[in-house]
Design a protein around this motif. Structure first.
Motif, PDB file in Angstrom:
ATOM      1  N   TRP A  43      23.982   5.008 -46.738  1.00  0.00           N
ATOM      2  CA  TRP A  43      24.457   4.336 -45.540  1.00  0.00           C
ATOM      3  C   TRP A  43      25.432   3.214 -45.859  1.00  0.00           C
ATOM      4  O   TRP A  43      25.324   2.535 -46.876  1.00  0.00           O
ATOM      5  CB  TRP A  43      23.282   3.757 -44.771  1.00  0.00           C
ATOM      6  CG  TRP A  43      22.430   4.777 -44.085  1.00  0.00           C
ATOM      7  CD1 TRP A  43      22.576   6.136 -44.121  1.00  0.00           C
ATOM      8  CD2 TRP A  43      21.301   4.524 -43.259  1.00  0.00           C
ATOM      9  NE1 TRP A  43      21.613   6.734 -43.371  1.00  0.00           N
ATOM     10  CE2 TRP A  43      20.809   5.764 -42.825  1.00  0.00           C
ATOM     11  CE3 TRP A  43      20.661   3.382 -42.844  1.00  0.00           C
ATOM     12  CZ2 TRP A  43      19.709   5.884 -41.996  1.00  0.00           C
ATOM     13  CZ3 TRP A  43      19.562   3.498 -42.017  1.00  0.00           C
ATOM     14  CH2 TRP A  43      19.095   4.742 -41.595  1.00  0.00           C
ATOM     15  N   HIS A  51      20.687   0.630 -37.903  1.00  0.00           N
ATOM     16  CA  HIS A  51      19.318   1.055 -38.211  1.00  0.00           C
ATOM     17  C   HIS A  51      18.334  -0.098 -38.021  1.00  0.00           C
ATOM     18  O   HIS A  51      17.229   0.107 -37.516  1.00  0.00           O
ATOM     19  CB  HIS A  51      19.230   1.586 -39.647  1.00  0.00           C
ATOM     20  CG  HIS A  51      17.824   1.692 -40.129  1.00  0.00           C
ATOM     21  ND1 HIS A  51      16.941   2.624 -39.637  1.00  0.00           N
ATOM     22  CD2 HIS A  51      17.135   0.948 -41.030  1.00  0.00           C
ATOM     23  CE1 HIS A  51      15.770   2.458 -40.221  1.00  0.00           C
ATOM     24  NE2 HIS A  51      15.865   1.448 -41.070  1.00  0.00           N
ATOM     25  N   CYS A  52      18.729  -1.293 -38.410  1.00  0.00           N
ATOM     26  CA  CYS A  52      17.844  -2.455 -38.236  1.00  0.00           C
ATOM     27  C   CYS A  52      17.453  -2.633 -36.774  1.00  0.00           C
ATOM     28  O   CYS A  52      16.301  -2.950 -36.467  1.00  0.00           O
ATOM     29  CB  CYS A  52      18.497  -3.722 -38.776  1.00  0.00           C
ATOM     30  SG  CYS A  52      18.520  -3.816 -40.578  1.00  0.00           S
ATOM     31  N   ASP A  54      17.283  -0.241 -34.438  1.00  0.00           N
ATOM     32  CA  ASP A  54      16.337   0.820 -34.092  1.00  0.00           C
ATOM     33  C   ASP A  54      14.979   0.566 -34.726  1.00  0.00           C
ATOM     34  O   ASP A  54      13.928   0.734 -34.097  1.00  0.00           O
ATOM     35  CB  ASP A  54      16.872   2.185 -34.534  1.00  0.00           C
ATOM     36  CG  ASP A  54      17.931   2.741 -33.601  1.00  0.00           C
ATOM     37  OD1 ASP A  54      18.054   2.244 -32.459  1.00  0.00           O
ATOM     38  OD2 ASP A  54      18.645   3.670 -34.016  1.00  0.00           O
ATOM     39  N   SER A  55      14.986   0.160 -35.972  1.00  0.00           N
ATOM     40  CA  SER A  55      13.744  -0.120 -36.683  1.00  0.00           C
ATOM     41  C   SER A  55      12.979  -1.275 -36.034  1.00  0.00           C
ATOM     42  O   SER A  55      11.753  -1.240 -35.906  1.00  0.00           O
ATOM     43  CB  SER A  55      14.057  -0.441 -38.148  1.00  0.00           C
ATOM     44  OG  SER A  55      12.883  -0.726 -38.849  1.00  0.00           O
ATOM     45  N   ASN A  58      11.267  -0.140 -32.861  1.00  0.00           N
ATOM     46  CA  ASN A  58      10.103   0.680 -33.200  1.00  0.00           C
ATOM     47  C   ASN A  58       8.951  -0.188 -33.699  1.00  0.00           C
ATOM     48  O   ASN A  58       7.796   0.002 -33.305  1.00  0.00           O
ATOM     49  CB  ASN A  58      10.467   1.738 -34.247  1.00  0.00           C
ATOM     50  CG  ASN A  58      11.022   2.989 -33.624  1.00  0.00           C
ATOM     51  OD1 ASN A  58      10.303   3.738 -32.995  1.00  0.00           O
ATOM     52  ND2 ASN A  58      12.316   3.186 -33.771  1.00  0.00           N
ATOM     53  N   TYR A  77       9.549   8.487 -37.115  1.00  0.00           N
ATOM     54  CA  TYR A  77      10.871   8.942 -36.689  1.00  0.00           C
ATOM     55  C   TYR A  77      11.732   9.180 -37.927  1.00  0.00           C
ATOM     56  O   TYR A  77      11.517   8.574 -38.967  1.00  0.00           O
ATOM     57  CB  TYR A  77      11.534   7.973 -35.704  1.00  0.00           C
ATOM     58  CG  TYR A  77      11.962   6.641 -36.257  1.00  0.00           C
ATOM     59  CD1 TYR A  77      13.301   6.370 -36.520  1.00  0.00           C
ATOM     60  CD2 TYR A  77      11.043   5.629 -36.509  1.00  0.00           C
ATOM     61  CE1 TYR A  77      13.713   5.144 -37.015  1.00  0.00           C
ATOM     62  CE2 TYR A  77      11.437   4.393 -36.995  1.00  0.00           C
ATOM     63  CZ  TYR A  77      12.762   4.156 -37.249  1.00  0.00           C
ATOM     64  OH  TYR A  77      13.164   2.942 -37.733  1.00  0.00           O
ATOM     65  N   ASN A  78      12.661  10.095 -37.786  1.00  0.00           N
ATOM     66  CA  ASN A  78      13.529  10.487 -38.880  1.00  0.00           C
ATOM     67  C   ASN A  78      14.763   9.591 -38.861  1.00  0.00           C
ATOM     68  O   ASN A  78      15.708   9.824 -38.104  1.00  0.00           O
ATOM     69  CB  ASN A  78      13.905  11.967 -38.724  1.00  0.00           C
ATOM     70  CG  ASN A  78      14.748  12.481 -39.851  1.00  0.00           C
ATOM     71  OD1 ASN A  78      15.530  11.756 -40.460  1.00  0.00           O
ATOM     72  ND2 ASN A  78      14.616  13.769 -40.126  1.00  0.00           N
ATOM     73  N   GLU A  79      14.749   8.565 -39.698  1.00  0.00           N
ATOM     74  CA  GLU A  79      15.811   7.558 -39.700  1.00  0.00           C
ATOM     75  C   GLU A  79      17.191   8.174 -39.955  1.00  0.00           C
ATOM     76  O   GLU A  79      18.167   7.818 -39.286  1.00  0.00           O
ATOM     77  CB  GLU A  79      15.501   6.490 -40.737  1.00  0.00           C
ATOM     78  CG  GLU A  79      14.215   5.757 -40.439  1.00  0.00           C
ATOM     79  CD  GLU A  79      13.651   5.003 -41.634  1.00  0.00           C
ATOM     80  OE1 GLU A  79      14.135   5.203 -42.776  1.00  0.00           O
ATOM     81  OE2 GLU A  79      12.735   4.206 -41.425  1.00  0.00           O
ATOM     82  N   TRP A  82      18.349   9.986 -36.881  1.00  0.00           N
ATOM     83  CA  TRP A  82      18.787   9.052 -35.833  1.00  0.00           C
ATOM     84  C   TRP A  82      20.211   8.578 -36.154  1.00  0.00           C
ATOM     85  O   TRP A  82      21.056   8.507 -35.267  1.00  0.00           O
ATOM     86  CB  TRP A  82      17.835   7.858 -35.739  1.00  0.00           C
ATOM     87  CG  TRP A  82      16.553   8.127 -35.015  1.00  0.00           C
ATOM     88  CD1 TRP A  82      15.794   9.259 -35.070  1.00  0.00           C
ATOM     89  CD2 TRP A  82      15.884   7.234 -34.136  1.00  0.00           C
ATOM     90  NE1 TRP A  82      14.680   9.113 -34.288  1.00  0.00           N
ATOM     91  CE2 TRP A  82      14.712   7.877 -33.707  1.00  0.00           C
ATOM     92  CE3 TRP A  82      16.142   5.951 -33.698  1.00  0.00           C
ATOM     93  CZ2 TRP A  82      13.806   7.269 -32.843  1.00  0.00           C
ATOM     94  CZ3 TRP A  82      15.243   5.342 -32.834  1.00  0.00           C
ATOM     95  CH2 TRP A  82      14.088   6.002 -32.397  1.00  0.00           C
ATOM     96  N   TYR A  88      25.846   6.311 -35.851  1.00  0.00           N
ATOM     97  CA  TYR A  88      25.749   4.866 -36.051  1.00  0.00           C
ATOM     98  C   TYR A  88      27.097   4.179 -36.253  1.00  0.00           C
ATOM     99  O   TYR A  88      27.265   3.043 -35.840  1.00  0.00           O
ATOM    100  CB  TYR A  88      24.828   4.561 -37.227  1.00  0.00           C
ATOM    101  CG  TYR A  88      23.351   4.564 -36.931  1.00  0.00           C
ATOM    102  CD1 TYR A  88      22.835   4.885 -35.678  1.00  0.00           C
ATOM    103  CD2 TYR A  88      22.447   4.232 -37.924  1.00  0.00           C
ATOM    104  CE1 TYR A  88      21.478   4.873 -35.433  1.00  0.00           C
ATOM    105  CE2 TYR A  88      21.089   4.207 -37.685  1.00  0.00           C
ATOM    106  CZ  TYR A  88      20.592   4.525 -36.438  1.00  0.00           C
ATOM    107  OH  TYR A  88      19.245   4.498 -36.200  1.00  0.00           O
TER     108      TYR A  88
END
Length: 135
Positions: A43, A51-52, A54-55, A58, A77-79, A82, A88
């Motif tokens: 990434w 991602h942060c 989304d993480s 969650n 979840y499949n990071e 996503w 992204y």
């Protein structure tokens, strides 16, 4: 054996400080390097920030389910999926950073208010099995 209240408070403080640390790290990345990937399949800095967000959302839901629901189930979840599906790189950084900041600020208040017995709560993670509030 669980964490002591002082150990937990030190973690809460690190958690609370996270958005500022993320912003400071991002500020050191030149704009032209934000979407650069160090290796194929890895990434970019931009994707990490998205991602942060989304993480963070969650994680905020997970602690709430674990401490408030009977027999809680925590979704995996499949990071990578996503990142691919939500493209992204096309998602703007500013709202993602704002989400991390707002969700974390709201959650750290909740964490500091949880009663001691909440930390012993256990649920089931759909990807890894047993999952506790301390996890």
């Amino acid at each position: 054996m669980g964490l002591s209240s002082s150990e937990r408070e030190a973690l809460f403080q690190r958690y609370a400080d996270g958005p500022a640390r993320l912003k400071a790290a991002l500020a050191r990345v030149p704009a032209e390097a934000l979407t650069w990937r160090p290796q194929p399949g890895e990434w970019s800095a931009h994707e990490v920030v998205i991602h942060c967000a989304d993480s963070e959302t969650n994680a905020a839901a997970r602690i709430r389910y674990l401490t408030a629901e009977p027999d809680p189930v925590v979704l995996d979840y499949n990071e990578a999926e996503w990142a691919r599906r939500f493209d992204y790189h096309r998602h703007p950084l500013e709202p993602a950073l704002a989400a991390v900041e707002a969700v974390r600020a709201n959650t750290v208040v909740l964490l500091r208010r949880l009663p001691e017995d909440a930390w012993g709560r256990v649920g089931r993670h759909t990807g890894s099995g047993r999952y506790s509030a301390e996890d």
